[in-house]
Scaffold this motif. Structure first.
Motif, PDB file in Angstrom:
ATOM      1  N   ARG A 276       0.823  -1.207   0.000  1.00  0.00           N
ATOM      2  CA  ARG A 276       0.000   0.000   0.000  1.00  0.00           C
ATOM      3  C   ARG A 276       0.857   1.257   0.000  1.00  0.00           C
ATOM      4  O   ARG A 276       0.495   2.266  -0.604  1.00  0.00           O
TER       5      ARG A 276
ATOM      6  N   TYR B 278      -1.859  -2.918  -7.044  1.00  0.00           N
ATOM      7  CA  TYR B 278      -0.920  -1.815  -6.826  1.00  0.00           C
ATOM      8  C   TYR B 278       0.215  -1.735  -7.846  1.00  0.00           C
ATOM      9  O   TYR B 278       0.925  -0.725  -7.886  1.00  0.00           O
TER      10      TYR B 278
ATOM     11  N   GLN C 216      -8.633   2.986  -0.318  1.00  0.00           N
ATOM     12  CA  GLN C 216      -8.254   1.574  -0.228  1.00  0.00           C
ATOM     13  C   GLN C 216      -9.369   0.675  -0.744  1.00  0.00           C
ATOM     14  O   GLN C 216      -9.125  -0.298  -1.468  1.00  0.00           O
TER      15      GLN C 216
ATOM     16  N   GLU D 239      -8.679  -1.946  -3.550  1.00  0.00           N
ATOM     17  CA  GLU D 239      -8.657  -3.345  -3.142  1.00  0.00           C
ATOM     18  C   GLU D 239     -10.033  -3.998  -3.080  1.00  0.00           C
ATOM     19  O   GLU D 239     -10.140  -5.206  -3.084  1.00  0.00           O
TER      20      GLU D 239
END
Length: 930
Positions: free
Chosen positions: A81, A142, A163, A167
């Motif tokens: 991340r 990512y 996020q 994701e």
């Protein structure tokens, strides 16, 4: 970067105690993510694993070992991340070589087998997963054609929002077949537009978008999704790269109109007025409709100064927000398109980012789109900035950054959708960094291989975006083999039709007085000369007297302010001795009562640099602010005063943008000292003085520049009036140096009460703020009255007795009058030129004709001869003398030429001042020290 280097030296981050676990709480462990220690995390994870496994199975597993593996897996996820973007496939050319970061490997986190399964408790959507599964998902999310930077954001809610989109269930970039075809169509149109212009206008500069065409469907997505989320007006600022493509394929400007301009048409003054500008600087406005949502688009004109348009866009959006009563900017969106080198290299970008969250300047978040063609003019990135990305400056305000490969138009479009959602949700700036390339040189006649041979070898072999994306869609079965070529042929045929139509195209007359400007016009000479009645009624004066001097019982003001207010009340009540600040307050308050808004912005504007204004009263016990002029009416027009950040360039540009959007607001920017305006010279040269001539965009902005020689040295004396006067031509703006509160009052009211708008530059006083002679009486404000372009002597001789006429401007007039009277000189008259441009020739000629025994005319100024007003007024005064029948030329009296605006020695200043006064009056001086 330094912290990560330390990690490599010390080993995996999970091995250290007390590691911050702000992102480990995805598993809902019930811990404070900012305070929990490693041991506490282990205990919580072990308990969760044991509970998941069940009591019977708990003895069959090593819970502590499993907990340790889970924490290491979570830290692997966290590392992706934070740093996964470093492994993303961003460069379409494949030239940006980066070693795969070791910290993104499972081995770095202590895993020796990809088959090992670990407990995640819902993180990444897994309760339990193998390391191979985890790495696969992380690399897909990512390290693909989108790289995301968001972990530098402090706000947990914002991070979770982003996020989820990277994701979560919406992470996969997915468009319908029709959506993909629409994206491909816009890419083809963007490419073919550039190629068509290149064929028709060989060798002509157009600063094409070639290599960055994915921006076109991306901006379409901004309009579409923005409209769905409540945005009804978007204002765009951009430099020259790709501007013609945006005008045609996003803004919807008719192709035939652009072709007409290439042929020498609509940008010519014969067609629409003004001086015109090159095509890649022009702006336009239009309305677009998507899915039943109408969005008004405005592309702001800009000069060649990269990024200079940015604060103008922000100010314009802020004005529209205010007019709509949109406190949070949900209906108005600023979009700034940047070049990569300019975004990193131009300081105005940082100034705009700094203003993004400030009260009075915030616009609800800006969408920044960086056209990252990996080169600045001829400078490669490693020599153009000191950070990995051009967008790193945006981290200063914790803006999220979406890096995206420009050869993947779906990814670029998806990034824009996420950006709009984030902006509308949180009201903050967000950056899209689209990596692409520049197929040709800086312009189409440039040879880029002189400086970037390897890059341009790669570009020469690289297929256009339309070919890359068409092949992908054919493989997916979205289009057949002829779809792309068919659309291309149809579009080129349409361009040929528009090209022919351009020959007979007749542009509409300038629309610069439409919309909010509908009741305004272009002034003629009579309008400019005609006096405008600007006095107020007695009841207005009485009401403002009460408002400006009444202190609420529950407000504990500073004791010195209390004395000031008592003196102010006495002056207003008796109608005598009204000072500068009070005259200004009367102007502001009366305009608000007349239905205008007033916005004053600048460093220390609330109190005033010289503690003269006190527009804001601060409770000495609570610190709360009270603004008297804001309290006099609820709803409707209002008075707004803003202590700006320590910026000149950005804030002045912001206020200029505000002024071009709202002509019914008296918009003022005040420099802390006039000298500081130097830092905003680009705004003055490129927008304020020439914007109306170049782009047919009028402005009524007022600039207040403290000016005057009081022995305070070279940095606190001159607002450089000579620079403004040198820029004056074609009735473009007004330059004044005013000496009485009443005349200041009238010029401010005149600014709004005429049916046209021109920028107004005022050299405001310092010592005159409290000068005993620089006061006005009630009768000068009430009943009848107007602004005087020239002001009479306080104790003048009769015109026929006048032998010497001293013309001057500003506070030196009072010193001249005092010295004249002290010497008993009965034949010298002193006339103040209150408005330097447009020069008041008619009233001056009228007075000169009355002076039948005139022997000498002197221009006196405090500034050095090469500065100030002399070179500007000399020929104008000479012409006035000739028109009045006097055969003479004006004489200069003042300081000699100087490289510095003023001396820094108080004793020398005093001697120089005495010498110029004596010289102007024809008296002797004991020590001129010239």
């Amino acid at each position: 970067m330094d912290a990560m280097s330390v990690e490599r030296e010390q080993g995996p981050s999970w091995a250290r105690d007390n590691w911050p676990i702000s992102e480990l709480d995805d598993a809902n462990l019930g811990l404070d993510p900012t305070q929990a220690t490693l041991e506490e995390v282990k205990e919580k994870v072990a308990a969760a694993i044991q509970q998941t496994a069940g009591a019977s199975a708990a003895t069959d597993i090593d819970v502590q070992k499993a907990a340790d593996a889970s924490i290491r897996a979570m830290m692997l996820i966290r590392t992706y991340r934070v740093r996964g973007h470093l492994a993303a496939r961003l460069d379409p050319l494949g030239l940006a070589h980066h070693e795969f970061p070791k910290e993104l490997t499972p081995e770095w986190h202590g895993f020796t087998s990809l088959d090992e399964k670990v407990w995640l408790g819902g993180v990444l959507g897994f309760q339990k997963a193998s390391i191979a599964q985890i790495v696969g998902v992380l690399q897909a999310n990512y390290c693909g054609t989108v790289g995301v930077e968001y972990m530098h954001i402090n706000d947990l809610e914002e991070r979770r929002f982003l996020q989820d989109r990277v994701e979560g269930k919406d992470a996969e970039i997915h468009f319908t077949p029709e959506g993909k075809q629409a994206i491909l169509a816009k890419v083809i149109e963007g490419e073919q537009w550039e190629k068509f212009l290149a064929r028709k206008y060989v060798g002509t500069k157009r600063f094409g978008l070639d290599g960055g065409e994915s921006m076109i469907p991306a901006l379409e997505a901004v309009i579409k999704y923005g409209g769905q989320m409540g945005v009804t007006e978007m204002t765009i600022g951009m430099a020259h790269r790709g501007r013609l493509n945006v005008l045609a394929n996003v803004m919807g400007k008719p192709y035939r109109a652009i072709f007409h301009e290439f042929a020498g048409g609509a940008s010519n003054p014969e067609d629409v007025g003004g001086s015109g500008d090159v095509k890649y600087h022009l702006g336009t406005s239009s309305d677009r409709e998507f899915d039943g949502n109408n969005v008004h688009l405005s592309l702001v004109p800009n000069p060649s100064h990269l990024e200079a348009v940015d604060p103008v866009v922000l100010g314009k959006c802020r004005a529209v927000m205010t007019l709509r009563g949109d406190k949070h900017g949900k209906t108005v969106l600023p979009i700034l398109l940047h070049g990569d080198a300019a975004f990193a290299g131009q300081g105005i970008v940082a100034e705009c980012l700094m203003m993004s969250g400030l009260q009075g300047y915030a616009t609800g978040g800006t969408l920044h789109f960086v056209i990252n063609n990996q080169i600045g003019f001829t400078t490669s990135p490693q020599f153009a900035r000191s950070s990995p990305y051009p967008s790193d400056i945006a981290k200063s305000i914790q803006a999220p950054i979406l890096h995206v490969n420009g050869d993947d138009p779906e990814a670029v479009t998806w990034a824009c959708k996420v950006a709009i959602e984030y902006r509308q949700t949180f009201g903050r700036d967000i950056v899209i960094d689209m990596w692409c390339y520049r197929r040709f040189g800086h312009n189409e006649s440039d040879e880029p291989k002189f400086t970037q041979p390897i890059m341009y070898d790669a570009i020469g072999k690289h297929r256009p975006i339309s070919e890359v994306y068409s092949e992908r869609l054919r493989d997916e079965g979205v289009i057949d083999g002829d779809w792309a070529s068919s659309h291309q042929s149809e579009f080129v045929a349409h361009l040929e039709e528009e090209f022919e139509a351009g020959n007979d195209y007749e542009p509409a007359k300038a629309d610069w007085f439409g919309g909010r400007w509908a009741n305004l016009t272009v002034p003629d000479e009579d309008d400019r000369r005609r006096n405008t009645g600007t006095a107020i009624e007695p009841d207005c004066y009485d009401k403002l007297t009460e408002v400006l001097t009444h202190v609420p019982e529950d407000l504990d003001i500073h004791k010195t302010l209390g004395r000031i207010l008592k003196a102010k009340k006495k002056a207003l009540t008796t109608g005598e001795g009204i000072d500068w600040a009070t005259g200004e307050a009367l102007a502001f308050g009366s305009l608000v009562l007349d239905g205008y808004q007033v916005r004053l912005s600048g460093q220390d504007s609330g109190r005033g640099t010289f503690s003269q204004r006190h527009a804001v009263w601060v409770d000495q016990k609570t610190g709360e602010k009270f603004i008297p002029l804001r309290e006099m009416r609820t709803g409707g027009p209002r008075f707004e005063v803003r202590d700006s950040p320590l910026s000149e360039y950005g804030v002045l540009g912001f206020e200029y943008g505000y002024s071009i959007a709202d002509p019914m607001t008296l918009n003022l920017w005040e420099a802390q000292f006039g000298d500081f305006v130097n830092g905003a010279q680009i705004m003055i040269d490129q927008f304020i003085s020439s914007g109306e001539a170049k782009w047919l965009r009028a402005s009524g902005l007022v600039m207040l520049l403290p000016h005057g020689y009081e022995g305070q040295g070279p940095e606190h004396s001159s607002a450089r009036p000579e620079r403004f006067l040198q820029l004056c031509a074609e009735d473009n703006m007004q330059v004044c140096n005013i000496t009485t509160p009443a005349n200041y009052f009238h010029v401010l009211r005149r600014q709004m009460m005429r049916d046209f708008r021109k920028p107004l530059i005022i050299m405001t006083p310092k010592s005159l703020l409290r000068h005993k002679q620089a006061v006005s009486n009630r009768d000068e404000f009430v009943g009848e009255g107007h602004f005087f372009r020239i002001k009479s002597d306080l104790n003048p001789p009769a015109p026929t007795e006048t032998k010497r006429l001293v013309l001057c401007t500003g506070k030196v007039a009072y010193e001249l009058m005092d010295a004249r009277d002290e010497a008993g000189d009965e034949h010298t008259q002193i006339v103040r030129i209150e408005q330097l441009y447009p020069f008041p020739s008619e009233p001056l000629v009228k007075r000169l004709k009355e002076m039948t025994n005139l022997e000498e005319v002197v221009w006196a100024q405090e500034e050095p001869k090469n500065q100030g007003y002399w070179f500007f007024v000399d020929p104008l005064i000479e012409q006035c003398l000739a028109d009045a029948g006097h055969d003479m030329r004006p004489i200069y009296a003042g300081r000699p030429p100087s490289a510095s605006p003023a001396t820094g020695l108080a004793s020398r200043h005093k001697k120089q001042q005495a010498a110029l006064i004596a010289d102007a009056l024809g008296h002797s001086a004991t020590d001129t020290d010239k």
